[in-house]
Structure formats: C-alpha cells, structure tokens
Design an enzyme around this catalytic site. Sequence first.
Site, PDB file in Angstrom:
ATOM      1  N   LYS A  44       0.840  -1.198   0.000  1.00  9.69           N
ATOM      2  CA  LYS A  44       0.000   0.000   0.000  1.00  9.69           C
ATOM      3  C   LYS A  44       0.874   1.246   0.000  1.00  9.69           C
ATOM      4  O   LYS A  44       1.759   1.393   0.834  1.00  9.69           O
ATOM      5  CB  LYS A  44      -0.925   0.020   1.222  1.00  9.69           C
ATOM      6  CG  LYS A  44      -1.845   1.241   1.276  1.00  9.69           C
ATOM      7  CD  LYS A  44      -2.823   1.152   2.436  1.00  9.69           C
ATOM      8  CE  LYS A  44      -2.197   1.564   3.747  1.00  9.69           C
ATOM      9  NZ  LYS A  44      -1.889   3.037   3.800  1.00  9.69           N
ATOM     10  N   ASP A  71      -3.503   4.216  -2.013  1.00 10.69           N
ATOM     11  CA  ASP A  71      -4.391   4.659  -0.932  1.00 10.69           C
ATOM     12  C   ASP A  71      -4.371   6.183  -0.832  1.00 10.69           C
ATOM     13  O   ASP A  71      -3.760   6.756   0.067  1.00 10.69           O
ATOM     14  CB  ASP A  71      -3.933   4.008   0.376  1.00 10.69           C
ATOM     15  CG  ASP A  71      -4.759   4.419   1.576  1.00 10.69           C
ATOM     16  OD1 ASP A  71      -5.926   4.797   1.384  1.00 10.69           O
ATOM     17  OD2 ASP A  71      -4.234   4.353   2.708  1.00 10.69           O
ATOM     18  N   LYS A  73      -7.427   8.014  -1.184  1.00 11.03           N
ATOM     19  CA  LYS A  73      -8.733   8.416  -0.636  1.00 11.03           C
ATOM     20  C   LYS A  73      -9.292   9.650  -1.346  1.00 11.03           C
ATOM     21  O   LYS A  73      -9.595  10.669  -0.729  1.00 11.03           O
ATOM     22  CB  LYS A  73      -8.620   8.677   0.867  1.00 11.03           C
ATOM     23  CG  LYS A  73      -8.126   7.496   1.690  1.00 11.03           C
ATOM     24  CD  LYS A  73      -8.089   7.838   3.176  1.00 11.03           C
ATOM     25  CE  LYS A  73      -7.574   6.690   4.025  1.00 11.03           C
ATOM     26  NZ  LYS A  73      -6.119   6.458   3.848  1.00 11.03           N
ATOM     27  N   ASP A  76     -13.568  14.570  -4.006  1.00 11.29           N
ATOM     28  CA  ASP A  76     -13.629  15.841  -4.729  1.00 11.29           C
ATOM     29  C   ASP A  76     -14.917  15.860  -5.537  1.00 11.29           C
ATOM     30  O   ASP A  76     -15.760  14.963  -5.394  1.00 11.29           O
ATOM     31  CB  ASP A  76     -12.391  15.977  -5.628  1.00 11.29           C
ATOM     32  CG  ASP A  76     -11.921  17.417  -5.784  1.00 11.29           C
ATOM     33  OD1 ASP A  76     -12.773  18.278  -6.102  1.00 11.29           O
ATOM     34  OD2 ASP A  76     -10.724  17.691  -5.585  1.00 11.29           O
ATOM     35  N   ARG A 222       3.590  -1.378  10.579  1.00  5.55           N
ATOM     36  CA  ARG A 222       4.820  -1.455  11.358  1.00  5.55           C
ATOM     37  C   ARG A 222       5.185  -2.843  11.874  1.00  5.55           C
ATOM     38  O   ARG A 222       6.380  -3.153  11.964  1.00  5.55           O
ATOM     39  CB  ARG A 222       4.746  -0.443  12.504  1.00  5.55           C
ATOM     40  CG  ARG A 222       5.011   0.981  12.038  1.00  5.55           C
ATOM     41  CD  ARG A 222       4.637   2.015  13.071  1.00  5.55           C
ATOM     42  NE  ARG A 222       3.185   2.194  13.144  1.00  5.55           N
ATOM     43  CZ  ARG A 222       2.598   3.161  13.832  1.00  5.55           C
ATOM     44  NH1 ARG A 222       3.328   4.023  14.526  1.00  5.55           N
ATOM     45  NH2 ARG A 222       1.286   3.286  13.836  1.00  5.55           N
TER      46      ARG A 222
END
Length: 245
Positions: A44, A71, A73, A76, A222
């Site tokens: 990603k 990614d 998002k 608009d 992580r």
Amino acid sequence: MTFTASSSSCAITESPVVVALDYHERDKALAFVDKIDPRDCRLKVGKEMFTLFGPQLVRDLQQRGFDVFLDLKFHDIPNTTARAVAAAADLGVWMVNVHASGGARMMAAARDALAPFGKDAPLLIAVTVLTSMETSDLHDLGVTLSPAEHAERLARLTQQCGLDGVVCSAQEAVRFKQAFGAAFKLVTPGIRPAGSEAGDQRRIMTPEQALSAGVDYMVIGRPVTQSVDPAQTLKDINASLKREA
C-alpha cells in the site's frame, strides 16, 4: 533479494496481507521491499509517499512484482475524482480508493471512469469511517451515529453505487458480510499480530481474528516494516492464516 515482473500488476499472490509502506526516504522503502517476496503480500502506497516520490515509486514496486494499493482516498467533485481514478488505472494499480462521504454521484463517476479498462481495472474501494475515529470524533462533526452505524450506512451507499467494496474496521466485517454478501470486498486497517502495539489505530484485531470476521484484505504496517526479519514475519502471518482457514 529483488523480484521482477513482466507486467505492471501481476496478481501473483493469494495472500490477503497488504503491507503499508510508510517511509520518508525512497531508498529505505525499496530496501525494505527488496527483503520480501511478492508472493507473500501486496503493498500500500499512501498520501505521504506518493506526494514525495510520485508515480515512479509505484512503477518501481510493480517492477519488483508487487500489486499496489494506491491509498489516496480521493474526495472531490465527481469529474475530478473520476479523472484521478482513471489516472490510477492508467498507472496499473491493483486497488484504488475514494471517500464514500463524497456521495453517490462522485462514487458513480469514479466507477464509470474505470469501465474502459475492463478486466484490467483496479478494484475500486470506498473509505467509510477511518479506524482512528471514535464516537466522540463523529459527534464533533455533527454525526450522531456510532462509528459502526455510520460505516454501515456509507457501505450500503457504496454497494448501491456499484463499487467493489469498502475499507472498514474488523469489528464491522461480520455484519457487513452478512448485509452485503461475499462478493463485496472488505479491506481493513488496524490489523496487528498478537503482541504488537496498537499505535494510532483504535479498532484493531489480529490477522486470524480478521480472517474469521470475513475480512478480504488486511492492511498491516509497522509489525512488518519494523520487523528484524520482515520476510519471516510475513511467512508467519500467512501460515497462521492458512491454519485459521
């Protein structure tokens, strides 16, 4: 080790794991990627890395054999969102997302923009409620529903607009699968193997719990990117998921 691929999106993995790349330096990101196998996960790329390094980073990952979830998002006016989604498809990404809160006309425009790409179109996913948000956060925005209720309302709108699925928390997955059917894809952040710190995600689950809940693609960051041996960590996660299945 570096893996190469002949096409931009080769879909060579059946793993539901999507590793979130969150690096400030391109070289460090690629050094990490070169330690893992595209058969074990997808990747990603979010707003920060795409802003820093642009489409070439996506191409670099694809050349190493990885499917890429872009990614960004998008949220608009319909025409602008449609053009952005089409640009992502031109880049050959595997998945792209928009905010469901952009509304039905925006989501329909994004869907229609992918029609010319046919079977090569990326999965088009909508974001419902960010996993960092709690009831109090929604109340601050004037939304009186709980995160779960608001997410379900947005997910229903997403399905009505003909998108492929939604980003949601693992806690919503069981209900969403029952409500929207198996073909409606669920993409879930906040997935962390047992023993990992929660970080900035609030609604979290382990990979095994997420799979049992009906999650199709689980985003893990992580716990993999900061692992001493990320390749082995991925293999361990995938092995645990096969046992769960």
